[in-house]
Motif scaffolding. Structure first.
Motif, PDB file in Angstrom:
ATOM      1  N   THR A  35       0.806  -1.227   0.000  1.00  0.00           N
ATOM      2  CA  THR A  35       0.000   0.000   0.000  1.00  0.00           C
ATOM      3  C   THR A  35       0.834   1.268   0.000  1.00  0.00           C
ATOM      4  O   THR A  35       0.304   2.361  -0.108  1.00  0.00           O
ATOM      5  CB  THR A  35      -0.886   0.051   1.262  1.00  0.00           C
ATOM      6  N   GLU A  63       0.609  -3.938  -6.138  1.00  0.00           N
ATOM      7  CA  GLU A  63       0.692  -2.569  -5.615  1.00  0.00           C
ATOM      8  C   GLU A  63      -0.716  -1.999  -5.588  1.00  0.00           C
ATOM      9  O   GLU A  63      -1.355  -1.849  -6.625  1.00  0.00           O
ATOM     10  CB  GLU A  63       1.566  -1.690  -6.533  1.00  0.00           C
ATOM     11  N   GLN A  64      -1.205  -1.706  -4.401  1.00  0.00           N
ATOM     12  CA  GLN A  64      -2.588  -1.237  -4.289  1.00  0.00           C
ATOM     13  C   GLN A  64      -2.704  -0.146  -3.212  1.00  0.00           C
ATOM     14  O   GLN A  64      -3.259  -0.378  -2.138  1.00  0.00           O
ATOM     15  CB  GLN A  64      -3.494  -2.444  -3.958  1.00  0.00           C
ATOM     16  N   PRO A  65      -2.200   1.055  -3.512  1.00  0.00           N
ATOM     17  CA  PRO A  65      -2.216   2.113  -2.496  1.00  0.00           C
ATOM     18  C   PRO A  65      -3.599   2.709  -2.215  1.00  0.00           C
ATOM     19  O   PRO A  65      -3.792   3.390  -1.200  1.00  0.00           O
ATOM     20  CB  PRO A  65      -1.260   3.171  -3.046  1.00  0.00           C
ATOM     21  N   ILE A  68      -8.534  -0.848  -2.027  1.00  0.00           N
ATOM     22  CA  ILE A  68      -7.882  -2.138  -1.790  1.00  0.00           C
ATOM     23  C   ILE A  68      -8.617  -3.312  -2.449  1.00  0.00           C
ATOM     24  O   ILE A  68      -7.994  -4.279  -2.886  1.00  0.00           O
ATOM     25  CB  ILE A  68      -7.669  -2.348  -0.259  1.00  0.00           C
ATOM     26  N   LEU A  84      -1.746  -7.964   3.726  1.00  0.00           N
ATOM     27  CA  LEU A  84      -1.879  -6.535   3.433  1.00  0.00           C
ATOM     28  C   LEU A  84      -0.955  -5.752   4.352  1.00  0.00           C
ATOM     29  O   LEU A  84      -1.014  -5.879   5.570  1.00  0.00           O
ATOM     30  CB  LEU A  84      -3.321  -6.087   3.643  1.00  0.00           C
ATOM     31  N   ASN A  89      -0.701   3.042   6.117  1.00  0.00           N
ATOM     32  CA  ASN A  89      -0.476   3.688   4.815  1.00  0.00           C
ATOM     33  C   ASN A  89      -1.758   3.800   4.025  1.00  0.00           C
ATOM     34  O   ASN A  89      -2.052   4.835   3.439  1.00  0.00           O
ATOM     35  CB  ASN A  89       0.518   2.881   3.966  1.00  0.00           C
ATOM     36  N   LEU A  90      -2.503   2.694   3.991  1.00  0.00           N
ATOM     37  CA  LEU A  90      -3.744   2.685   3.212  1.00  0.00           C
ATOM     38  C   LEU A  90      -4.694   3.791   3.701  1.00  0.00           C
ATOM     39  O   LEU A  90      -5.269   4.534   2.894  1.00  0.00           O
ATOM     40  CB  LEU A  90      -4.414   1.308   3.318  1.00  0.00           C
ATOM     41  N   ASN A  93      -3.375   7.172   2.640  1.00  0.00           N
ATOM     42  CA  ASN A  93      -3.567   7.365   1.197  1.00  0.00           C
ATOM     43  C   ASN A  93      -5.009   7.715   0.867  1.00  0.00           C
ATOM     44  O   ASN A  93      -5.269   8.620   0.072  1.00  0.00           O
ATOM     45  CB  ASN A  93      -3.185   6.093   0.428  1.00  0.00           C
ATOM     46  N   GLU A  94      -5.938   6.962   1.479  1.00  0.00           N
ATOM     47  CA  GLU A  94      -7.356   7.204   1.183  1.00  0.00           C
ATOM     48  C   GLU A  94      -7.781   8.607   1.632  1.00  0.00           C
ATOM     49  O   GLU A  94      -8.587   9.258   0.978  1.00  0.00           O
ATOM     50  CB  GLU A  94      -8.249   6.153   1.857  1.00  0.00           C
TER      51      GLU A  94
END
Lengths: 181, 137
Positions: A35, A63-65, A68, A84, A89-90, A93-94
């Motif tokens: 992420t 890669e899934q920032p 998800i 995960l 981080n996720l 990022n959101e």
């Protein structure tokens, strides 16, 4: 099965999470949902270090920032497991990483919906999160909103999880006990 | 080697002195032993090795070395090898928002990792919260 692993910076949570999923997902393809977004040299080093740690462990990296649940589109049908890393981080990022600033509440809801979709397809799902809550500093409003969002995601995940483990100096401390260990 | 960790002011030193029956004369504050203990007593003189050395505030020593641009990991590894009976007490500092400042970030990461390594090699690891020791290894 859902496993939540928490810990602070440098606690050894990642390396523990990797060996955990390795031990419980024998014979299944293992996906690594990365992420982290890389902005600078520091970030690049961090990603590099994690790649090095994962080497030879048989992970397929996605890669899934953001969003998800979209990682599902890149997984093969059949039995599978995923790790995960990392929920902190996720969530950041959101909230802060897109073209518009998203509220903590909205980000948390969106993440939990995505996690629900993934959980349905995964036989083993290990989620690494971060304990960012104990430095005693009163941060400004948007950081507090972020901390509250991450805390609410963490608590919801812990309630859903079969196993919750805190890693302290590389040592697993079981907070919630399920089927394994 | 025994490793005692926990948050700020959680009673780690008191726990060590009580549970391992040691006096203040065994304690080194924020430094590795280089001469006589900080709270030196007559009885403690020239009797190094009789009671185990307690290194309190290991994190402060570690941070000062980092700030000086040194590599404290190698130093502590060597010290522990030569002094397998020592007791190391350190604050846990990694449970917070990742700092913007590069040195602060490096301090948390590197202290965390050396604690993982010390814990791996320790015969006992205790986390102290509210003065209570939780033996995690």
């Amino acid at each position: 099965m859902l496993i939540l692993i928490t810990g602070g910076s440098g606690s050894g949570k990642s390396s523990y999470a990797e060996s955990y999923i390795d031990a419980v997902s024998k014979g299944m393809p293992k996906y690594y949902l990365a992420t982290m977004q890389v902005f600078d040299e520091d970030g690049r080093r961090k990603v590099e270090r994690h790649r090095e740690l994962r080497k030879g462990k048989g992970f397929v990296t996605i890669e899934q920032p953001f969003s998800i649940e979209e990682a599902l589109e890149r997984m093969k049908p059949g039995r599978k497991s995923a790790l995960l890393e990392c929920m902190s981080n996720l969530t950041a990022n959101e909230m802060f990483g897109g073209s518009v600033r998203v509220s903590g509440k909205q980000a948390a809801d969106q993440i939990l919906q995505g996690i629900g979709k993934l959980q349905k397809e995964l036989e083993v799902f290990v989620i690494v999160t971060n304990n960012v809550f104990e430095d005693g500093i009163l941060y400004e409003k948007s950081t507090r909103e972020y901390m509250e969002a991450l805390a609410s995601v963490n608590s919801t995940l812990a309630a859903m999880a079969d196993v919750v483990i805190e890693v302290v100096a590389g040592i697993p401390v079981v907070l919630k006990k399920g089927e394994y260990r | 080697m025994k490793l005692i960790i926990g948050g700020y002011a959680q009673g780690k030193l008191k726990y060590v002195l009580q549970n391992y029956c040691l006096g203040a004369d065994s304690v080194w504050e924020g430094t590795l032993p280089t001469g006589k203990p900080a709270a030196e007593t007559l009885a403690g003189e020239d009797e190094a090795g009789v009671s185990p050395v307690v290194i309190n505030r290991f994190h402060i020593w570690f941070r000062e070395r980092l700030e000086a641009g040194e590599a404290p990991e190698a130093v502590i590894r060597e010290y522990v090898t030569g002094n397998p009976d020592c007791i190391i007490i350190s604050d846990e500092v990694g449970n917070g928002i990742v700092p913007v400042d590069a040195l602060e970030r490096e301090y948390r990461e590197r202290l965390g990792r050396i604690l993982v390594e010390l814990a791996q090699n320790a015969e006992e690891v205790v986390r102290v919260i509210c003065g209570l020791g939780q033996k995690i290894k």
